[in-house]
Design a protein around this motif. Structure first.
Motif, PDB file in Angstrom:
ATOM      1  N   GLY A   1      29.664  81.503  71.957  1.00  0.00           N
ATOM      2  CA  GLY A   1      30.092  81.536  73.347  1.00  0.00           C
ATOM      3  C   GLY A   1      30.263  82.963  73.840  1.00  0.00           C
ATOM      4  O   GLY A   1      30.357  83.912  73.065  1.00  0.00           O
ATOM      5  N   ALA A   2      30.325  83.105  75.160  1.00  0.00           N
ATOM      6  CA  ALA A   2      30.352  84.433  75.771  1.00  0.00           C
ATOM      7  C   ALA A   2      31.603  85.211  75.433  1.00  0.00           C
ATOM      8  O   ALA A   2      31.635  86.418  75.615  1.00  0.00           O
ATOM      9  CB  ALA A   2      30.213  84.307  77.286  1.00  0.00           C
ATOM     10  N   HIS A   3      32.655  84.553  74.934  1.00  0.00           N
ATOM     11  CA  HIS A   3      33.876  85.284  74.628  1.00  0.00           C
ATOM     12  C   HIS A   3      34.183  85.275  73.136  1.00  0.00           C
ATOM     13  O   HIS A   3      35.315  85.487  72.722  1.00  0.00           O
ATOM     14  CB  HIS A   3      35.053  84.692  75.421  1.00  0.00           C
ATOM     15  CG  HIS A   3      34.851  84.844  76.883  1.00  0.00           C
ATOM     16  ND1 HIS A   3      34.390  83.823  77.665  1.00  0.00           N
ATOM     17  CD2 HIS A   3      34.983  85.928  77.703  1.00  0.00           C
ATOM     18  CE1 HIS A   3      34.279  84.256  78.911  1.00  0.00           C
ATOM     19  NE2 HIS A   3      34.625  85.513  78.957  1.00  0.00           N
ATOM     20  N   ALA A   4      33.148  85.057  72.321  1.00  0.00           N
ATOM     21  CA  ALA A   4      33.346  85.058  70.874  1.00  0.00           C
ATOM     22  C   ALA A   4      33.644  86.474  70.380  1.00  0.00           C
ATOM     23  O   ALA A   4      33.232  87.431  70.960  1.00  0.00           O
ATOM     24  CB  ALA A   4      32.091  84.528  70.188  1.00  0.00           C
TER      25      ALA A   4
ATOM     26  N   PHE B   1      32.819  98.519  78.072  1.00  0.00           N
ATOM     27  CA  PHE B   1      32.441  98.858  76.703  1.00  0.00           C
ATOM     28  C   PHE B   1      31.948  97.668  75.893  1.00  0.00           C
ATOM     29  O   PHE B   1      31.484  97.847  74.765  1.00  0.00           O
ATOM     30  CB  PHE B   1      33.638  99.479  75.967  1.00  0.00           C
ATOM     31  CG  PHE B   1      34.918  98.697  76.122  1.00  0.00           C
ATOM     32  CD1 PHE B   1      35.162  97.577  75.356  1.00  0.00           C
ATOM     33  CD2 PHE B   1      35.861  99.082  77.065  1.00  0.00           C
ATOM     34  CE1 PHE B   1      36.343  96.851  75.510  1.00  0.00           C
ATOM     35  CE2 PHE B   1      37.050  98.364  77.214  1.00  0.00           C
ATOM     36  CZ  PHE B   1      37.287  97.247  76.438  1.00  0.00           C
ATOM     37  N   GLY B   2      32.009  96.452  76.455  1.00  0.00           N
ATOM     38  CA  GLY B   2      31.707  95.279  75.647  1.00  0.00           C
ATOM     39  C   GLY B   2      30.487  94.469  76.023  1.00  0.00           C
ATOM     40  O   GLY B   2      30.150  93.505  75.337  1.00  0.00           O
ATOM     41  N   SER B   3      29.788  94.826  77.111  1.00  0.00           N
ATOM     42  CA  SER B   3      28.698  93.970  77.595  1.00  0.00           C
ATOM     43  C   SER B   3      27.623  93.729  76.547  1.00  0.00           C
ATOM     44  O   SER B   3      27.174  92.595  76.347  1.00  0.00           O
ATOM     45  CB  SER B   3      28.057  94.575  78.854  1.00  0.00           C
ATOM     46  OG  SER B   3      28.882  94.392  79.976  1.00  0.00           O
ATOM     47  N   PHE B   4      27.192  94.780  75.873  1.00  0.00           N
ATOM     48  CA  PHE B   4      26.076  94.616  74.947  1.00  0.00           C
ATOM     49  C   PHE B   4      26.512  93.921  73.664  1.00  0.00           C
ATOM     50  O   PHE B   4      25.741  93.173  73.050  1.00  0.00           O
ATOM     51  CB  PHE B   4      25.432  95.977  74.669  1.00  0.00           C
ATOM     52  CG  PHE B   4      24.716  96.520  75.874  1.00  0.00           C
ATOM     53  CD1 PHE B   4      23.408  96.159  76.129  1.00  0.00           C
ATOM     54  CD2 PHE B   4      25.370  97.342  76.773  1.00  0.00           C
ATOM     55  CE1 PHE B   4      22.746  96.624  77.256  1.00  0.00           C
ATOM     56  CE2 PHE B   4      24.722  97.816  77.903  1.00  0.00           C
ATOM     57  CZ  PHE B   4      23.409  97.453  78.145  1.00  0.00           C
ATOM     58  N   ARG B   5      27.771  94.107  73.251  1.00  0.00           N
ATOM     59  CA  ARG B   5      28.293  93.373  72.105  1.00  0.00           C
ATOM     60  C   ARG B   5      28.323  91.882  72.395  1.00  0.00           C
ATOM     61  O   ARG B   5      27.907  91.056  71.570  1.00  0.00           O
ATOM     62  CB  ARG B   5      29.704  93.868  71.770  1.00  0.00           C
ATOM     63  CG  ARG B   5      30.349  93.142  70.594  1.00  0.00           C
ATOM     64  CD  ARG B   5      31.825  93.487  70.468  1.00  0.00           C
ATOM     65  NE  ARG B   5      32.583  93.005  71.609  1.00  0.00           N
ATOM     66  CZ  ARG B   5      33.058  91.758  71.735  1.00  0.00           C
ATOM     67  NH1 ARG B   5      32.819  90.871  70.786  1.00  0.00           N
ATOM     68  NH2 ARG B   5      33.742  91.406  72.792  1.00  0.00           N
ATOM     69  N   VAL B   6      28.788  91.503  73.601  1.00  0.00           N
ATOM     70  CA  VAL B   6      28.840  90.095  73.974  1.00  0.00           C
ATOM     71  C   VAL B   6      27.433  89.517  74.061  1.00  0.00           C
ATOM     72  O   VAL B   6      27.157  88.404  73.583  1.00  0.00           O
ATOM     73  CB  VAL B   6      29.591  89.911  75.305  1.00  0.00           C
ATOM     74  CG1 VAL B   6      29.448  88.476  75.808  1.00  0.00           C
ATOM     75  CG2 VAL B   6      31.062  90.261  75.135  1.00  0.00           C
ATOM     76  N   PHE B   7      26.519  90.258  74.645  1.00  0.00           N
ATOM     77  CA  PHE B   7      25.134  89.795  74.761  1.00  0.00           C
ATOM     78  C   PHE B   7      24.549  89.509  73.379  1.00  0.00           C
ATOM     79  O   PHE B   7      23.901  88.480  73.157  1.00  0.00           O
ATOM     80  CB  PHE B   7      24.290  90.840  75.489  1.00  0.00           C
ATOM     81  CG  PHE B   7      22.822  90.521  75.496  1.00  0.00           C
ATOM     82  CD1 PHE B   7      22.315  89.559  76.357  1.00  0.00           C
ATOM     83  CD2 PHE B   7      21.953  91.159  74.633  1.00  0.00           C
ATOM     84  CE1 PHE B   7      20.953  89.252  76.359  1.00  0.00           C
ATOM     85  CE2 PHE B   7      20.598  90.859  74.624  1.00  0.00           C
ATOM     86  CZ  PHE B   7      20.100  89.902  75.486  1.00  0.00           C
ATOM     87  N   TRP B   8      24.788  90.402  72.434  1.00  0.00           N
ATOM     88  CA  TRP B   8      24.270  90.211  71.083  1.00  0.00           C
ATOM     89  C   TRP B   8      24.808  88.934  70.456  1.00  0.00           C
ATOM     90  O   TRP B   8      24.071  88.162  69.852  1.00  0.00           O
ATOM     91  CB  TRP B   8      24.633  91.420  70.227  1.00  0.00           C
ATOM     92  CG  TRP B   8      24.210  91.286  68.795  1.00  0.00           C
ATOM     93  CD1 TRP B   8      24.986  90.967  67.731  1.00  0.00           C
ATOM     94  CD2 TRP B   8      22.888  91.449  68.277  1.00  0.00           C
ATOM     95  NE1 TRP B   8      24.263  90.927  66.575  1.00  0.00           N
ATOM     96  CE2 TRP B   8      22.955  91.215  66.879  1.00  0.00           C
ATOM     97  CE3 TRP B   8      21.661  91.764  68.842  1.00  0.00           C
ATOM     98  CZ2 TRP B   8      21.845  91.291  66.058  1.00  0.00           C
ATOM     99  CZ3 TRP B   8      20.551  91.844  68.019  1.00  0.00           C
ATOM    100  CH2 TRP B   8      20.642  91.610  66.653  1.00  0.00           C
ATOM    101  N   LYS B   9      26.090  88.659  70.630  1.00  0.00           N
ATOM    102  CA  LYS B   9      26.688  87.472  70.034  1.00  0.00           C
ATOM    103  C   LYS B   9      26.157  86.201  70.680  1.00  0.00           C
ATOM    104  O   LYS B   9      25.927  85.197  70.010  1.00  0.00           O
ATOM    105  CB  LYS B   9      28.209  87.533  70.156  1.00  0.00           C
ATOM    106  CG  LYS B   9      28.842  88.519  69.194  1.00  0.00           C
ATOM    107  CD  LYS B   9      30.342  88.334  69.117  1.00  0.00           C
ATOM    108  CE  LYS B   9      30.924  89.229  68.031  1.00  0.00           C
ATOM    109  NZ  LYS B   9      32.366  89.009  67.846  1.00  0.00           N
TER     110      LYS B   9
END
Length: 214
Positions: free
Chosen positions: A211-214, A196-204
């Motif tokens: 960073g990738a875990h922000a 559920f989080g791939s696109f949220r992480v990509f956007w950040k």
């Protein structure tokens, strides 16, 4: 990658690398060579792309910790092998040797970088979210034997999350023009957040420079 690019060169088809990543400390030094191959292909006019989920951890079935030949003949044969003390000792030796050499996909300390995410039966639900080291403690066994026992009891239907890479590599791949975001979602139990989080992480990462875990 060289072989796949050569196929693209000779056939003219577009190349796509699925789940692009660098697994294991032994392979981390290859990132520049990987990107050079992509650049060289682009310079030749060879069309390439890859998909990537933006996390340093992957997710698959726990049976992947076993050598490939352990799965020969399907699940029934695998379960027979899991019940064999002799083969368990052989697998333990492989784990120990390859762990020390940094060959396999986990990095030190190995046993706390693998986490159980799903099981088939209620008898082992208490192990969901636990590392392989943790399930050894819970079951009062060597963690290798605890993992083998779990696979046997669940008939190989055990999901896991494994930490394999570095955030630097994830971000470098994310910012490539060939990159496509994917989820590679594996549902069940306590799934990997990429579901559920791939696109949220990509956007950040790409739009806000975090960073990738922000």
């Amino acid at each position: 990658m060289k072989e796949v690019i050569e196929i693209g060169r000779k056939s003219g088809v577009k190349i796509h690398f699925s789940h692009f990543k660098l697994c294991g400390r032994k392979n981390w030094g290859l990132i520049d060579q990987m990107l050079d191959l992509l650049d060289s292909a682009a310079a030749e006019g060879i069309r390439t792309s890859f998909d990537q989920y933006p996390y340093v951890a992957g997710s698959t079935m726990l049976g992947a910790i076993l050598p490939p030949w352990a799965h020969d003949g399907g699940t029934d044969k695998l379960l027979e092998r899991l019940a064999s003390p002799q083969l368990r000792n052989a697998w333990y030796s492989i784990w120990s040797k390859e762990y020390r050499a940094g060959i396999i996909l986990w990095t030190s300390p190995a046993l706390i970088r693998f986490f159980v995410t799903s099981v088939r039966t209620s008898a082992n639900k208490d192990l969901i979210g636990k590392s392989l080291l943790g399930i050894g403690d819970i079951r009062g066994k060597n963690p290798f034997d605890a993992a083998f026992d779990l696979l046997l009891a669940e008939e190989n239907a055990v999901g896991m999350v494994d930490f394999y890479g570095t955030e630097e590599h994830v971000i470098r791949f994310l910012t490539r023009p060939e990159q496509n975001v994917c989820t590679d979602g594996l549902l069940g139990g306590r799934p990997h957040p990429r579901v559920f989080g791939s696109f949220r992480v990509f956007w950040k990462v790409c739009a806000r420079g975090k960073g990738a875990h922000a």
